[in-house]
Design a protein around this motif. Structure first.
Motif, PDB file in Angstrom:
ATOM      1  N   ILE A 139       0.886  -1.294   0.210  1.00 59.02           N
ATOM      2  CA  ILE A 139       0.009   0.004  -0.115  1.00 59.02           C
ATOM      3  C   ILE A 139       0.767   1.324   0.086  1.00 59.02           C
ATOM      4  CG2 ILE A 139      -1.740   1.331   1.186  1.00 59.02           C
ATOM      5  CD1 ILE A 139      -2.800  -1.153  -0.209  1.00 59.02           C
ATOM      6  N   LEU A 140       1.878   1.377   0.882  1.00 58.41           N
ATOM      7  CA  LEU A 140       2.659   2.443   0.932  1.00 58.41           C
ATOM      8  C   LEU A 140       3.559   2.883  -0.516  1.00 58.41           C
ATOM      9  CD1 LEU A 140       3.964   2.057   4.437  1.00 58.41           C
ATOM     10  CD2 LEU A 140       2.007   3.874   3.731  1.00 58.41           C
ATOM     11  N   LYS A 141       3.834   1.548  -1.001  1.00 54.06           N
ATOM     12  CA  LYS A 141       4.592   1.732  -2.177  1.00 54.06           C
ATOM     13  C   LYS A 141       3.758   2.305  -3.334  1.00 54.06           C
ATOM     14  CE  LYS A 141       7.039  -0.879  -6.048  1.00 54.06           C
ATOM     15  NZ  LYS A 141       7.515  -2.309  -6.403  1.00 54.06           N
ATOM     16  N   LYS A 142       2.531   1.959  -3.092  1.00 51.82           N
ATOM     17  CA  LYS A 142       1.480   2.513  -4.145  1.00 51.82           C
ATOM     18  C   LYS A 142       1.072   3.990  -3.900  1.00 51.82           C
ATOM     19  CE  LYS A 142      -2.558   0.871  -4.384  1.00 51.82           C
ATOM     20  NZ  LYS A 142      -4.056  -0.076  -4.529  1.00 51.82           N
ATOM     21  N   ARG A 143       0.503   4.362  -2.744  1.00 53.67           N
ATOM     22  CA  ARG A 143      -0.030   5.468  -2.321  1.00 53.67           C
ATOM     23  C   ARG A 143       1.158   6.711  -2.195  1.00 53.67           C
ATOM     24  NH1 ARG A 143      -4.785   5.347  -4.075  1.00 53.67           N
ATOM     25  NH2 ARG A 143      -4.542   7.405  -3.660  1.00 53.67           N
ATOM     26  N   LYS A 144       2.386   6.307  -1.537  1.00 55.85           N
ATOM     27  CA  LYS A 144       3.441   7.227  -1.421  1.00 55.85           C
ATOM     28  C   LYS A 144       2.916   8.403  -0.508  1.00 55.85           C
ATOM     29  CE  LYS A 144       6.295   5.821  -5.105  1.00 55.85           C
ATOM     30  NZ  LYS A 144       5.483   4.773  -5.640  1.00 55.85           N
ATOM     31  N   PRO A 145       2.323   8.422   0.714  1.00 52.19           N
ATOM     32  CA  PRO A 145       2.005   9.569   1.379  1.00 52.19           C
ATOM     33  C   PRO A 145       3.206  10.242   2.017  1.00 52.19           C
ATOM     34  CG  PRO A 145       2.038   7.543   2.880  1.00 52.19           C
ATOM     35  CD  PRO A 145       2.221   7.114   1.349  1.00 52.19           C
ATOM     36  N   ASP A 146       3.230  11.484   2.156  1.00 55.07           N
ATOM     37  CA  ASP A 146       4.161  12.649   2.647  1.00 55.07           C
ATOM     38  C   ASP A 146       4.313  12.374   3.909  1.00 55.07           C
ATOM     39  OD1 ASP A 146       5.110  13.897   0.101  1.00 55.07           O
ATOM     40  OD2 ASP A 146       2.692  14.283  -0.002  1.00 55.07           O
ATOM     41  N   MET A 147       3.259  11.907   4.563  1.00 50.94           N
ATOM     42  CA  MET A 147       3.378  11.820   6.188  1.00 50.94           C
ATOM     43  C   MET A 147       2.150  10.999   6.608  1.00 50.94           C
ATOM     44  SD  MET A 147       3.699  14.590   9.370  1.00 50.94           S
ATOM     45  CE  MET A 147       5.326  15.011   8.602  1.00 50.94           C
ATOM     46  N   LEU A 148       2.350   9.883   7.732  1.00 50.60           N
ATOM     47  CA  LEU A 148       1.393   9.125   8.186  1.00 50.60           C
ATOM     48  C   LEU A 148       1.127   9.089   9.490  1.00 50.60           C
ATOM     49  CD1 LEU A 148      -0.189   6.569   7.619  1.00 50.60           C
ATOM     50  CD2 LEU A 148       1.875   5.152   8.221  1.00 50.60           C
ATOM     51  N   ALA A 171       6.291   1.846   6.998  1.00 52.76           N
ATOM     52  CA  ALA A 171       6.668   3.350   6.762  1.00 52.76           C
ATOM     53  C   ALA A 171       7.849   3.717   6.856  1.00 52.76           C
ATOM     54  CB  ALA A 171       5.607   4.198   7.588  1.00 52.76           C
ATOM     55  N   THR A 172       8.720   3.102   7.914  1.00 52.76           N
ATOM     56  CA  THR A 172      10.149   3.487   8.129  1.00 52.76           C
ATOM     57  C   THR A 172      10.966   3.101   6.872  1.00 52.76           C
ATOM     58  OG1 THR A 172       9.898   3.411  10.591  1.00 52.76           O
ATOM     59  CG2 THR A 172      12.068   3.016   9.798  1.00 52.76           C
ATOM     60  N   VAL A 173      10.455   1.735   6.401  1.00 50.82           N
ATOM     61  CA  VAL A 173      11.341   1.167   5.416  1.00 50.82           C
ATOM     62  C   VAL A 173      11.207   1.773   4.051  1.00 50.82           C
ATOM     63  CG1 VAL A 173      11.796  -0.835   3.842  1.00 50.82           C
ATOM     64  CG2 VAL A 173      11.354  -1.334   6.437  1.00 50.82           C
ATOM     65  N   ALA A 174       9.856   2.482   3.924  1.00 47.16           N
ATOM     66  CA  ALA A 174       9.398   3.220   2.662  1.00 47.16           C
ATOM     67  C   ALA A 174       9.940   4.652   2.876  1.00 47.16           C
ATOM     68  CB  ALA A 174       7.960   2.947   2.469  1.00 47.16           C
ATOM     69  N   HIS A 175      10.620   4.969   3.790  1.00 42.35           N
ATOM     70  CA  HIS A 175      11.105   6.413   4.032  1.00 42.35           C
ATOM     71  C   HIS A 175       9.926   7.583   4.051  1.00 42.35           C
ATOM     72  CE1 HIS A 175      15.288   4.877   3.641  1.00 42.35           C
ATOM     73  NE2 HIS A 175      14.778   4.496   2.455  1.00 42.35           N
ATOM     74  N   ILE A 176       8.742   7.207   4.840  1.00 43.79           N
ATOM     75  CA  ILE A 176       7.700   7.906   5.146  1.00 43.79           C
ATOM     76  C   ILE A 176       7.633   8.363   6.585  1.00 43.79           C
ATOM     77  CG2 ILE A 176       5.176   8.023   5.082  1.00 43.79           C
ATOM     78  CD1 ILE A 176       5.314   5.651   2.878  1.00 43.79           C
ATOM     79  N   PRO A 177       7.875   9.661   6.737  1.00 45.03           N
ATOM     80  CA  PRO A 177       7.877  10.189   8.123  1.00 45.03           C
ATOM     81  C   PRO A 177       6.389   9.876   8.815  1.00 45.03           C
ATOM     82  CG  PRO A 177       7.635  11.943   6.488  1.00 45.03           C
ATOM     83  CD  PRO A 177       7.704  10.779   5.493  1.00 45.03           C
ATOM     84  N   ILE A 178       6.714   9.708  10.195  1.00 43.85           N
ATOM     85  CA  ILE A 178       5.391   9.321  10.847  1.00 43.85           C
ATOM     86  C   ILE A 178       5.128  10.279  12.119  1.00 43.85           C
ATOM     87  CG2 ILE A 178       4.502   7.591  12.830  1.00 43.85           C
ATOM     88  CD1 ILE A 178       6.315   5.582  11.323  1.00 43.85           C
ATOM     89  N   ALA A 179       3.906  10.696  12.096  1.00 38.30           N
ATOM     90  CA  ALA A 179       3.538  11.649  13.296  1.00 38.30           C
ATOM     91  C   ALA A 179       2.972  10.639  14.427  1.00 38.30           C
ATOM     92  CB  ALA A 179       2.516  12.823  12.772  1.00 38.30           C
TER      93      ALA A 179
END
Length: 389
Positions: free
Chosen positions: A91-100, A116-124
């Motif tokens: 899902i994260l590979k497909k959607r590529k959010p700027d923050m989760l 998300a960490t592996v995909a380099h997506i910052p987490i709040a």
């Protein structure tokens, strides 16, 4: 200009209700693209299929990810975690959010944080830094903290604990508990509406009971709930409103035994799979007390001027208002504590000051997230404390 994509994760009825006002702000913001990933108990008929509530609320769902297996053993939950990692990786590979945005500490949240960490997506992350020594969620919570970039904590002590874990102080925000913000903004049901909207079986006075298995304890979930039901069975002067346990190891046997108790006592008890935030908080507001080990009894109940009988060790380590009465997982202890609370209610001896309250929690979180969404780099370094030996 391409809009920044802000994604929310939800796996349970409880955390969805807490995040709902934050989602509403994001949905109304024309500067952002809103996404919602739904998984876990939301998609399970056994736990109320609460994805239906999200749809009734007209919150657009971007992705639904099935992960729960039919069992609740440690092996089954481990396999569910594997499914979650695989699903959210895709899902994260497909959607590529700027923050989760992630709230809490459950295994589902840990899995999406890892993906998300592996995909380099910052987490709040909301509600980090807390302790629940009677549940494995404690480990998941601290792990999510280490994978998150922004931290929205509920008290100063929790802020210091997140910093102790190596997070930079300028990215750790003491904003209070978002659930209290919800209480102040929601128009809760009155007593007549409770019987008309929720169930006409409900009688006054009543208590609200939610008990989740203690996942770090030698006592079995079956023994735990049997002690509670044994104590409650002695009270014929108050109606018993149960809500189902979650999908933690042992949750199903707890629900089965509650179902059996309610079937034997239909005139003085009722069980709900799920209620939603409005109905649940309304029930608490007009209840005599909250009984069990749900975090809502620790965090939200004091702001509704309702005492809590907190049973067992699941919530050990959390800061508690003076209106929270701790007791052991034995029928006699539970029975005695409930009577003590009833006596203190009668004599107006309970202090409901809530240590989790701060003003404007939701808008503070949202404004901070928007500010950081404009960053291009989310590099994390380890913040070392100055140690004295």
């Amino acid at each position: 200009m391409v809009k920044k994509k802000l994604a929310f994760f939800t796996g349970t009825r409880a955390e969805y209700g807490l995040l709902r006002p934050l989602m509403d702000l994001a949905l109304k913001d024309s500067d952002l693209q809103f996404e919602l990933y739904v998984t876990g108990m939301h998609l399970s008929l056994e736990f109320g299929h609460t994805v239906d509530q999200i749809k009734q609320d007209r919150i657009p769902i971007t992705e639904e990810i099935e992960i729960l297996l039919s069992g609740d053993t440690p092996t089954a939950i481990t396999k569910s975690m594997g499914l979650a990692l695989i699903g959210f990786g895709d899902i994260l590979k497909k959607r590529k959010p700027d923050m989760l945005v992630i709230l809490g500490d459950r295994f589902e949240a840990f899995c999406v944080a890892a993906a998300a960490t592996v995909a380099h997506i910052p987490i709040a992350h909301l509600h980090g830094g807390e302790l629940t020594l009677g549940a494995i969620d404690d480990t998941f919570r601290h792990s999510i903290t280490k994978m998150s970039y922004l931290h929205f904590v509920a008290t100063e002590q929790y802020k210091q604990r997140v910093i102790q874990l190596g997070e930079f102080p300028d990215r750790v925000f003491n904003v209070g508990a978002i659930g209290i913000d919800n209480i102040l903004k929601l128009k809760l049901l009155d007593k007549n509406e409770i019987q008309n909207v929720i169930s006409d079986k409900i009688k006054y006075p009543y208590v609200v009971i939610t008990f989740h298995p203690e996942t770090i304890d030698c006592q079995s979930a079956e023994d735990q709930i049997k002690e509670i039901l044994k104590a409650l069975d002695k009270f014929n002067d108050m109606f018993l409103i149960f809500t189902k346990a979650n999908s933690d190891a042992g949750g199903r046997i707890i629900n089965t035994l509650i179902e059996e108790f309610v079937s034997r006592n239909p005139d003085r008890s009722i069980l709900f799979s799920s209620l939603g935030q409005l109905k649940y908080l309304s029930l608490i507001k007009h209840s005599l007390m909250v009984i069990g080990n749900s975090s809502s009894g620790i965090i939200e109940a004091p702001s509704l001027n309702v005492p809590t009988v907190n049973i067992g060790k699941r919530q050990d380590g959390r800061i508690k208002a003076k209106s929270v009465y701790d007791c052991g997982l034995f029928a006699n202890d539970i029975y005695k504590t409930i009577n003590n609370v009833k006596e203190d209610i009668k004599n107006n001896r309970i202090n409901y000051e809530n240590p989790y309250y701060k003003k404007d929690t939701t808008i503070t979180i949202y404004d901070t997230i928007k500010k950081y969404l404009n960053y291009n780099k989310f590099i994390k370094n380890f913040f070392d404390l100055t140690l004295k030996y």
